[in-house]
Write an enzyme that holds these catalytic residues in place. Structure first.
Site, PDB file in Angstrom:
ATOM      1  N   GLY A  94      17.266  14.239  25.033  1.00  0.00           N
ATOM      2  CA  GLY A  94      17.652  13.389  23.906  1.00  0.00           C
ATOM      3  C   GLY A  94      17.594  11.925  24.290  1.00  0.00           C
ATOM      4  O   GLY A  94      17.061  11.585  25.350  1.00  0.00           O
ATOM      5  N   ASN A  95      18.095  11.066  23.437  1.00  0.00           N
ATOM      6  CA  ASN A  95      18.165   9.648  23.788  1.00  0.00           C
ATOM      7  C   ASN A  95      19.417   9.036  23.172  1.00  0.00           C
ATOM      8  O   ASN A  95      20.162   9.713  22.462  1.00  0.00           O
ATOM      9  CB  ASN A  95      16.885   8.920  23.356  1.00  0.00           C
ATOM     10  CG  ASN A  95      16.709   8.934  21.860  1.00  0.00           C
ATOM     11  OD1 ASN A  95      17.490   8.347  21.119  1.00  0.00           O
ATOM     12  ND2 ASN A  95      15.681   9.634  21.393  1.00  0.00           N
ATOM     13  N   ARG A  96      19.634   7.754  23.444  1.00  0.00           N
ATOM     14  CA  ARG A  96      20.921   7.148  23.119  1.00  0.00           C
ATOM     15  C   ARG A  96      20.967   6.488  21.745  1.00  0.00           C
ATOM     16  O   ARG A  96      21.896   5.745  21.456  1.00  0.00           O
ATOM     17  CB  ARG A  96      21.282   6.132  24.208  1.00  0.00           C
ATOM     18  CG  ARG A  96      21.576   6.840  25.511  1.00  0.00           C
ATOM     19  CD  ARG A  96      21.560   5.905  26.688  1.00  0.00           C
ATOM     20  NE  ARG A  96      22.601   4.904  26.605  1.00  0.00           N
ATOM     21  CZ  ARG A  96      22.981   4.149  27.622  1.00  0.00           C
ATOM     22  NH1 ARG A  96      22.403   4.309  28.794  1.00  0.00           N
ATOM     23  NH2 ARG A  96      23.915   3.253  27.468  1.00  0.00           N
TER      24      ARG A  96
ATOM     25  N   ALA B  52      14.546   7.185  16.652  1.00  0.00           N
ATOM     26  CA  ALA B  52      14.024   7.147  18.019  1.00  0.00           C
ATOM     27  C   ALA B  52      13.526   8.560  18.320  1.00  0.00           C
ATOM     28  O   ALA B  52      14.275   9.405  18.826  1.00  0.00           O
ATOM     29  CB  ALA B  52      15.114   6.727  18.980  1.00  0.00           C
TER      30      ALA B  52
END
Ligand code: C5P
Length: 403
Positions: free
Chosen positions: A214-216, A280
């Site tokens: 995943g990402n932030r 994102a």
């Protein structure tokens, strides 16, 4: 803002769902805001809450039937429909939305809604699968296209123990949104009737049943853009990755997890006039997610990843051309140069570049600093809250649509 409800006559229609109990507090809060409230209930609603409770709180007899001759003698249902300055349905169940969308008038609430010319506000609440069903979403789109205001639903734990979108918005939020629209929120003629699809948040790519890549991204920027566009009169579909944010008022939200699901949801929401790709999206996903938990063995582990679909490029390459395709570029360096490259490579109309990895701004922050670029222009946005930047970005989108 709540004083905008002062002296307003609000007809509250309560439909049959467990959230009906929250409608009691709604009556209290509406009256605190100065509104006069009359309540009509469906048969289903009476399975959850009694008409007497509403009567005690509203100070008016509660209406429950088309065929109550005593009630009709004091104020007929057509008179009641005329009495209302505003009609609020809370909770609005899938059944009520379907009836309203198709103009059915087979009980008191549906008849009142057909007989009134007052602005209609819907606060839906239902099981998440019922909410996400294409039939419900189509009914909602119909009602919205006729001018209905939609508040919520919120994401969270539902009565059935499942989690997802479907919770009734909190009474305070419903009253605030109602007061906001009573204040005649400035709508933008250029955005009226325009359909805008916004993607927001990260995507999670499952490695196995317990782990993911995943990402932030927090989703805050995309949610603020969706909120701003809806407040100003656009018809907004928000495709959200896994985030913990409430649904902006009047926005149709579709929750997804992976890049592939996001692509499908975005294309299901097309055709549209504008696409804003604020998500994102993961660039890579496991070639084959493991069906069982990956066990640790050697000193290192290599993952076999493949590229995800580039949703933004695919949307920009659509034959059913959109009027404007907007991308985001989060960069840690050479911001403008990289962003201009993406504008060209992905054939976008507009790109919004923001610096990530700095103290004030970027992924998890409420604030941001941005530069927007288009073929022959550029605009700097002064650093500030994402809500203000979203409003300014919508201003720029309107300008570019008219260019
Ligand atoms: O190329 P890059 O990932 O930096 O581009 C960012 C922009 O492209 C964002 O608007 C993002 O929403 C979009 N994007 C996409 N699908 C991908 C990767 C990025 O829509 N697979």
């Amino acid at each position: 803002m709540a004083d905008k409800l002062n002296g307003q006559k609000v007809l509250l229609c309560v439909a049959g769902g467990i959230a009906a109990y929250k409608a009691l507090e709604l009556v209290r809060r509406l009256r605190e805001a100065g509104a006069e409230v009359q309540v009509a209930m469906t048969d289903g609603a009476q399975q959850f809450v009694t008409p007497l409770s509403f009567q005690a709180l509203s100070g008016h007899p509660t209406r429950t039937s088309l065929w109550d001759s005593a009630a009709e003698a004091s104020m007929g249902h057509i008179e009641l429909a005329r009495w209302a300055d505003r009609v609020l349905i809370a909770p609005a169940t899938a059944g009520v939305l379907a009836k309203l969308a198709h103009g059915l008038a087979d009980d008191l609430v549906s008849t009142l809604c057909l007989a009134t010319t007052a602005p209609l506000t819907l606060a839906p609440a239902m099981n998440q699968r019922m909410w996400q069903h294409p039939a419900t979403q189509a009914n909602l789109a119909t009602l919205r296209s006729r001018g209905a205001q939609v508040i919520g639903p919120e994401e969270g734990l539902l009565a059935e123990g499942e989690s997802g979108p479907g919770r009734l918005s909190e009474p305070a939020a419903i009253v605030a949104a109602l007061a906001g629209s009573a204040a005649a929120a400035p709508t933008d003629a250029a955005l009226q009737g325009l359909k805008i699809v916004v993607s927001a948040g990260p995507t999670f790519e499952d490695l196995d049943p317990v782990r993911y890549l995943g990402n932030r991204s927090s989703g805050k920027m995309g949610f603020a853009v969706a909120d701003s566009a809806a407040r100003r009169g656009a018809n907004v579909v928000l495709v959200a990755g896994p985030v913990h944010l409430p649904t902006p008022a009047g926005v149709t939200r579709v929750d997804v997890r992976s890049a592939a699901q996001m692509r499908d949801a975005v294309f299901a929401a097309l055709p549209a006039d504008v696409y804003v790709g604020a998500a994102a999206v993961a660039d890579y996903t496991p070639r084959v997610p493991a069906t069982r938990k990956i066990k640790k063995s050697g000193e290192s582990l290599a993952l076999d990843l493949v590229r995800t679909p580039d949703i933004l490029s695919e949307v920009a390459a659509q034959t059913q051309a959109l009027k404007l395709v907007v991308g985001f570029a989060a960069e840690t360096e050479n911001l403008v140069e990289y962003a201009r490259g993406k504008l060209m490579a992905k054939r976008l109309d507009l790109i919004v570049a923001n610096r990530v990895g700095v103290a004030d701004g970027g992924f998890e922050s409420d604030r941001n600093a941005m530069t927007a670029l288009w073929k022959d222009g550029q605009r700097e946005f002064v650093a500030g809250p994402k809500t203000r930047l979203a409003d300014e970005l919508i201003d720029l989108i309107v300008e570019r649509l008219q260019a």
